[in-house]
Design a protein around this motif. Structure first.
Motif, PDB file in Angstrom:
ATOM      1  N   ASP A 119       0.864  -1.176   0.000  1.00  0.00           N
ATOM      2  CA  ASP A 119       0.000   0.000   0.000  1.00  0.00           C
ATOM      3  C   ASP A 119       0.908   1.236   0.000  1.00  0.00           C
ATOM      4  N   GLN A 121       0.638   4.570  -0.464  1.00  0.00           N
ATOM      5  CA  GLN A 121       0.331   5.771   0.339  1.00  0.00           C
ATOM      6  C   GLN A 121       0.361   5.438   1.838  1.00  0.00           C
ATOM      7  N   GLY A 122      -0.088   4.235   2.182  1.00  0.00           N
ATOM      8  CA  GLY A 122      -0.024   3.790   3.574  1.00  0.00           C
ATOM      9  C   GLY A 122       1.419   3.674   4.051  1.00  0.00           C
ATOM     10  N   ALA A 138       0.476  12.703   5.378  1.00  0.00           N
ATOM     11  CA  ALA A 138       0.570  11.375   4.774  1.00  0.00           C
ATOM     12  C   ALA A 138      -0.001  11.456   3.374  1.00  0.00           C
ATOM     13  N   GLY A 139       0.552  10.650   2.486  1.00  0.00           N
ATOM     14  CA  GLY A 139       0.047  10.673   1.117  1.00  0.00           C
ATOM     15  C   GLY A 139       0.729  11.777   0.344  1.00  0.00           C
ATOM     16  N   ALA A 140       1.542  11.374  -0.627  1.00  0.00           N
ATOM     17  CA  ALA A 140       2.356  12.335  -1.372  1.00  0.00           C
ATOM     18  C   ALA A 140       1.547  13.435  -2.050  1.00  0.00           C
ATOM     19  N   PRO A 141       0.413  13.143  -2.697  1.00  0.00           N
ATOM     20  CA  PRO A 141      -0.264  14.226  -3.438  1.00  0.00           C
ATOM     21  C   PRO A 141      -0.660  15.408  -2.556  1.00  0.00           C
TER      22      PRO A 141
END
Lengths: 388, 160
Positions: A119, A121-122, A138-141
């Motif tokens: 996962d 993004q996780g 959290a989560g690059a975008p």
């Protein structure tokens, strides 16, 4: 600087969803191709440098131990280097340090990722510490959109203008990816497709964002004396620069972005580059997000601060322009993260040795390779040329 | 670890799960920082050398490498440095998307704090963009039930 260092062979795998191979089998493909390209074999290699994202990505801790056979590394000094997104560039730098130090004449450098196995993004959520930043960064975008929005606001850039320039970059990369046999995403798109695609992290849309890929990249670095002995015409590493920032995202200025500025300055200084726009023939700028690429143009001195959009609008960074960027299709279309920065380096090496095939920039002598990582926190740059 | 196996066309896939518990030591400075949250106070520590007020409060300065033991209360209000509407999902996400994140420069602090921006409708991107703006004033909205962690602040609400 110690002894001069050259790239004498590269190997990349086809990237995408590679359920046909296990993780070491994927690496074996890239390493085999680097040996084929260089005419060397595993027994010639004196030390091995390897790396990938945090091991939560594939669920195997210390993966270099698992990769060892696929790299022919048994019985050799083996090191793991990992700095998140910039891992591939950190690997290239670590390989460079090994050879430049004079300790080794032939070093194998390997980066890989199998992002369909976990996962992504996780996994990236585990990069932020758990007390203060993890719920938010959290989560690059999300992180990159925070940065892009601040950039556009700082210089009073109209949202519509930024969005259109970003969309043009997306179309450029998706078009160029068709010419790169190793690229992952190969779809025909228009500017209209990009601006109408689904919002991921406003204003960034799905076609502004890179995929997560399975893929590996390998590279063989050699000392000057080994290059002479082998009688090869390599790509020379003329300058390296790397810089990191504070642990808290809110502490640094992510628009006039010091780590990116310093990384480029240090690499330019070593390479003797004073006017990058004129002296570079090609740049593999790490662009997981279209918006962010324009910010890098500014930090790397391709243009003044606040003028990144113009390089797109005037065609400077397009094929046929003064400084074509990401002719490989870039990170935007192919992103096996641990390998991505090394792919940028390999692609710059292919360009300056006239080995880039269908996506060759004619007459490219000097190129820039770059990657960014950490929690939007690290930047690494390498200048590569066909002469010392 | 639970394992099973399913067939795919090319090669078999082994399915598994890695789930590990952790106990993260906060240290005394972070512990006090969050204790102050129970009384709706946001505290930073000031570096004697560079005079910056660091947020969250911490034991040493990131620039000067000096110990920072002078506690300073910062404002509940500040300026929104930047923001984003998150509209994607991932494992371990703190809330259902879409939601708005921001970096908040609280008055009296020299480091921006990442947190939620709330108290606004989040179902229309253009409406959000009208309510949330860079440079706009925001104010902390606290949870009624505070247990001493970063989510004791529910969100920051635009106030101008």
């Amino acid at each position: 600087m110690g002894q001069a260092v050259a790239i004498i062979g590269t190997g990349q795998t086809e990237c995408g969803k590679r359920t046909d191979v296990s993780y070491p089998e994927l690496i074996y493909e890239a390493v085999g191709r680097a040996f084929e390209d260089s005419g060397l074999s595993p027994e010639d290699i004196e030390a091995v440098v390897s790396g990938s994202m945090p091991p939560a990505m594939e669920g195997v801790a210390n993966p270099h131990l698992y990769w060892v056979d696929a790299m022919g590394a048994a019985g050799k000094p083996l090191i793991r280097t990992a700095t998140c997104g910039s891992t591939g560039m950190s690997l290239a730098h670590t390989g460079f340090y090994h050879v430049a130090s004079g300790l080794f004449d032939l070093v194998l450098v390997v980066g890989a990722e199998k992002m369909y196995e976990g996962d992504p993004q996780g996994t990236m959520a585990t990069v932020a510490e758990p007390f203060f930043q993890r719920p938010f960064l959290a989560g690059a975008p999300g992180i990159f959109s925070l940065q892009s929005n601040e950039w556009a606001h700082r210089y009073g850039l109209e949202e519509e203008r930024v969005r259109m320039a970003a969309a043009q970059l997306s179309v450029r990369n998706h078009t160029d990816a068709f010419l790169n046999p190793y690229a992952h995403i190969k779809v025909k798109i228009t500017v209209e497709d990009v601006v109408k695609s689904r919002v991921i992290a406003y204003p960034v849309r799905i076609l502004d964002v890179c995929p997560g890929s399975d893929g590996a990249c390998a590279m063989i670095m050699a000392s000057e004396r080994m290059v002479k002995k082998l009688g090869v015409k390599p790509a020379w590493i003329r300058g390296v620069g790397y810089s990191g920032e504070e642990a808290f995202f809110g502490e640094g200025d992510k628009v006039v972005w010091q780590s990116a500025i310093l990384a480029a300055k240090r690499a330019y200084k070593q390479a003797g580059i004073t006017n990058p726009r004129n002296e570079l023939d090609v740049a593999e700028v790490y662009n997981p997000f279209t918006f962010q690429e324009m910010l890098f143009y500014e930090c790397f001195g391709f243009c003044d601060f606040g003028h990144g959009c113009e390089l797109v609008e005037n065609g400077v960074v397009m094929k046929g322009g003064d400084l074509p960027c990401d002719p490989s299709g870039g990170t935007l279309c192919t992103n096996p993260i641990g390998a991505t920065g090394l792919q940028r380096t390999a692609e710059a090496a292919l360009q300056v040795t006239n080995k880039a095939g269908d996506h060759q920039i004619p007459g490219a002598n000097t190129g820039l390779a770059h990657a960014m990582g950490g929690l939007d926190q690290f930047n690494g740059v390498m200048i590569i040329s066909n002469s010392l | 670890m639970i394992m099973g196996a399913v067939m795919s066309e090319e090669s078999r896939i082994l399915e598994g799960y890695v789930s590990l518990p952790y106990k993260w030591s906060m240290g005394a400075t972070t512990t006090r920082f969050f204790e102050e949250f129970k009384n709706k106070r946001i505290m930073g520590t000031k570096c004697k050398k560079c005079n910056r007020v660091l947020l969250p409060a911490r034991k040493f300065c990131s620039h000067c490498f000096e110990e920072t033991d002078q506690w300073v209360e910062v404002s509940q209000e500040g300026k929104l440095r930047t923001w984003v509407t998150v509209n994607f999902s991932y494992e371990g996400q703190p809330k259902e998307p879409p939601y708005v994140l921001g970096i908040i420069d609280l008055d009296g602090a020299d480091v921006g704090l990442p947190h939620f921006v709330g108290g606004i409708p989040t179902d229309d991107f253009d409406e959000i963009a009208k309510k949330v703006r860079i440079g706009g004033r925001v104010k902390a909205v606290w949870n009624e039930n505070r247990t001493g962690n970063i989510l004791d602040i529910d969100y920051f609400k635009p106030v101008d």
